[in-house]
Scaffold this motif. Structure first.
Motif, PDB file in Angstrom:
ATOM      1  N   TYR A  59       0.801  -1.224   0.000  1.00 27.37           N
ATOM      2  CA  TYR A  59       0.000   0.000   0.000  1.00 27.37           C
ATOM      3  C   TYR A  59       0.838   1.280   0.000  1.00 27.37           C
ATOM      4  CZ  TYR A  59      -3.525  -3.329   1.548  1.00 27.37           C
ATOM      5  OH  TYR A  59      -4.353  -4.407   1.637  1.00 27.37           O
ATOM      6  N   ALA A  60       2.109   1.176   0.328  1.00 28.67           N
ATOM      7  CA  ALA A  60       2.936   2.357   0.612  1.00 28.67           C
ATOM      8  C   ALA A  60       2.986   3.353  -0.537  1.00 28.67           C
ATOM      9  CB  ALA A  60       4.344   1.932   1.000  1.00 28.67           C
ATOM     10  N   TYR A  61       3.240   2.892  -1.748  1.00 30.75           N
ATOM     11  CA  TYR A  61       3.402   3.841  -2.851  1.00 30.75           C
ATOM     12  C   TYR A  61       2.145   4.686  -3.030  1.00 30.75           C
ATOM     13  CZ  TYR A  61       4.218   6.011  -7.307  1.00 30.75           C
ATOM     14  OH  TYR A  61       4.361   6.954  -8.295  1.00 30.75           O
ATOM     15  N   ASN A  62       0.996   4.042  -3.167  1.00 33.66           N
ATOM     16  CA  ASN A  62      -0.251   4.793  -3.373  1.00 33.66           C
ATOM     17  C   ASN A  62      -0.574   5.680  -2.180  1.00 33.66           C
ATOM     18  OD1 ASN A  62      -0.672   3.803  -5.959  1.00 33.66           O
ATOM     19  ND2 ASN A  62      -1.865   2.062  -5.233  1.00 33.66           N
ATOM     20  N   ALA A  63      -0.306   5.200  -0.982  1.00 33.65           N
ATOM     21  CA  ALA A  63      -0.585   6.004   0.211  1.00 33.65           C
ATOM     22  C   ALA A  63       0.284   7.259   0.234  1.00 33.65           C
ATOM     23  CB  ALA A  63      -0.350   5.173   1.465  1.00 33.65           C
ATOM     24  N   LEU A  64       1.537   7.133  -0.144  1.00 35.40           N
ATOM     25  CA  LEU A  64       2.442   8.282  -0.136  1.00 35.40           C
ATOM     26  C   LEU A  64       2.093   9.290  -1.226  1.00 35.40           C
ATOM     27  CD1 LEU A  64       5.828   6.454   0.518  1.00 35.40           C
ATOM     28  CD2 LEU A  64       4.620   7.985   2.091  1.00 35.40           C
ATOM     29  N   ILE A  65       1.781   8.795  -2.414  1.00 33.36           N
ATOM     30  CA  ILE A  65       1.476   9.692  -3.535  1.00 33.36           C
ATOM     31  C   ILE A  65       0.075  10.297  -3.382  1.00 33.36           C
ATOM     32  CG2 ILE A  65       1.128   9.830  -6.034  1.00 33.36           C
ATOM     33  CD1 ILE A  65       4.081   9.566  -5.216  1.00 33.36           C
ATOM     34  N   ASP A  66      -0.931   9.450  -3.151  1.00 34.39           N
ATOM     35  CA  ASP A  66      -2.311   9.933  -3.051  1.00 34.39           C
ATOM     36  C   ASP A  66      -2.509  10.845  -1.838  1.00 34.39           C
ATOM     37  OD1 ASP A  66      -2.797   8.436  -5.318  1.00 34.39           O
ATOM     38  OD2 ASP A  66      -3.829   6.810  -4.246  1.00 34.39           O
ATOM     39  N   GLY A  67      -1.770  10.572  -0.776  1.00 39.42           N
ATOM     40  CA  GLY A  67      -1.876  11.392   0.428  1.00 39.42           C
ATOM     41  C   GLY A  67      -1.008  12.636   0.381  1.00 39.42           C
ATOM     42  N   GLU A  68      -0.314  12.832  -0.727  1.00 36.95           N
ATOM     43  CA  GLU A  68       0.552  13.995  -0.946  1.00 36.95           C
ATOM     44  C   GLU A  68       1.665  14.110   0.102  1.00 36.95           C
ATOM     45  OE1 GLU A  68      -1.904  17.447  -1.590  1.00 36.95           O
ATOM     46  OE2 GLU A  68      -2.786  16.579  -3.393  1.00 36.95           O
ATOM     47  N   TYR A  69       2.153  12.973   0.560  1.00 32.50           N
ATOM     48  CA  TYR A  69       3.314  12.946   1.448  1.00 32.50           C
ATOM     49  C   TYR A  69       4.594  13.097   0.635  1.00 32.50           C
ATOM     50  CZ  TYR A  69       0.063  11.241   4.944  1.00 32.50           C
ATOM     51  OH  TYR A  69      -0.993  11.114   5.796  1.00 32.50           O
ATOM     52  N   VAL A  70       4.474  12.798  -0.673  1.00 33.52           N
ATOM     53  CA  VAL A  70       5.600  12.875  -1.590  1.00 33.52           C
ATOM     54  C   VAL A  70       5.220  13.799  -2.738  1.00 33.52           C
ATOM     55  CG1 VAL A  70       6.892  11.534  -3.295  1.00 33.52           C
ATOM     56  CG2 VAL A  70       6.519  10.598  -1.021  1.00 33.52           C
ATOM     57  N   LEU A  71       6.080  14.763  -3.029  1.00 31.55           N
ATOM     58  CA  LEU A  71       5.895  15.655  -4.166  1.00 31.55           C
ATOM     59  C   LEU A  71       6.950  15.275  -5.201  1.00 31.55           C
ATOM     60  CD1 LEU A  71       5.449  18.998  -2.198  1.00 31.55           C
ATOM     61  CD2 LEU A  71       3.673  17.410  -2.974  1.00 31.55           C
ATOM     62  N   PRO A  72       6.575  14.472  -6.201  1.00 30.70           N
ATOM     63  CA  PRO A  72       7.563  13.977  -7.167  1.00 30.70           C
ATOM     64  C   PRO A  72       8.415  15.101  -7.749  1.00 30.70           C
ATOM     65  CG  PRO A  72       5.465  12.883  -7.507  1.00 30.70           C
ATOM     66  CD  PRO A  72       5.221  13.991  -6.504  1.00 30.70           C
ATOM     67  N   GLY A  73       9.737  14.874  -7.714  1.00 29.17           N
ATOM     68  CA  GLY A  73      10.680  15.847  -8.229  1.00 29.17           C
ATOM     69  C   GLY A  73      11.086  16.916  -7.226  1.00 29.17           C
ATOM     70  N   ASN A  74      10.526  16.865  -6.018  1.00 29.54           N
ATOM     71  CA  ASN A  74      10.766  17.937  -5.053  1.00 29.54           C
ATOM     72  C   ASN A  74      10.869  17.364  -3.632  1.00 29.54           C
ATOM     73  OD1 ASN A  74      10.858  20.266  -3.562  1.00 29.54           O
ATOM     74  ND2 ASN A  74       8.948  21.116  -4.347  1.00 29.54           N
ATOM     75  N   SER A  75      12.004  16.770  -3.331  1.00 28.12           N
ATOM     76  CA  SER A  75      12.158  16.175  -1.997  1.00 28.12           C
ATOM     77  C   SER A  75      12.169  17.220  -0.894  1.00 28.12           C
ATOM     78  CB  SER A  75      13.432  15.329  -1.933  1.00 28.12           C
ATOM     79  OG  SER A  75      14.588  16.131  -2.058  1.00 28.12           O
ATOM     80  N   ALA A  76      12.706  18.395  -1.183  1.00 24.65           N
ATOM     81  CA  ALA A  76      12.824  19.429  -0.144  1.00 24.65           C
ATOM     82  C   ALA A  76      11.469  19.846   0.415  1.00 24.65           C
ATOM     83  CB  ALA A  76      13.563  20.645  -0.692  1.00 24.65           C
ATOM     84  N   ASP A  77      10.445  19.865  -0.425  1.00 28.11           N
ATOM     85  CA  ASP A  77       9.116  20.273   0.023  1.00 28.11           C
ATOM     86  C   ASP A  77       8.178  19.099   0.304  1.00 28.11           C
ATOM     87  OD1 ASP A  77       9.750  22.983  -0.096  1.00 28.11           O
ATOM     88  OD2 ASP A  77       9.149  23.150  -2.196  1.00 28.11           O
ATOM     89  N   SER A  78       8.677  17.883   0.180  1.00 24.94           N
ATOM     90  CA  SER A  78       7.836  16.709   0.421  1.00 24.94           C
ATOM     91  C   SER A  78       7.652  16.492   1.918  1.00 24.94           C
ATOM     92  CB  SER A  78       8.460  15.463  -0.211  1.00 24.94           C
ATOM     93  OG  SER A  78       8.406  15.541  -1.615  1.00 24.94           O
TER      94      SER A  78
END
Length: 113
Positions: A59-78
């Protein structure tokens, strides 16, 4: 003289091929490099609805992306990186190398690979 020209072309091809291979090997894979240690280190709390996001491997990938815990291309603001770098309890279970892998994966576009 012709032989030197061909030798130079062959050497350039080998060099370019080796450069492209080293760049490919630096790509972080979510499934191979990230998901396992997130599950091992974080699911004591982030498991099955106990606390969001659910970081079980399936579940981790979808949870991180859908929950906006990860901003692809922008680790500093994730938010995930901000939590890990701010002393989040599970950050103590992760090595700096693992946190750096998460940041690199995000900066590479956070692909589900």
């Amino acid at each position: 003289m012709k032989h030197l020209k061909y030798l130079g072309i062959i050497a350039a091809c080998i060099f370019l091929y080796s450069c492209s291979k080293s760049e490919e090997s630096d790509e972080i894979s979510f499934s191979s490099d990230i998901a396992g240690f997130l599950e091992n280190s974080c699911t004591a709390c982030h498991y099955g609805g106990r606390q969001s996001p659910d970081l079980r491997e399936q579940y981790a990938y979808n949870a991180l992306i859908d929950g906006e815990y990860v901003l692809p291309g922008n680790s500093a603001d994730s938010p995930l990186v901000q939590q890990l770098e701010s002393g989040h309890p599970s950050a103590g279970h992760l090595t700096q190398s693992q946190i750096d892998q998460v940041k690199l994966w995000i900066d590479q576009g956070a692909v589900n690979n």
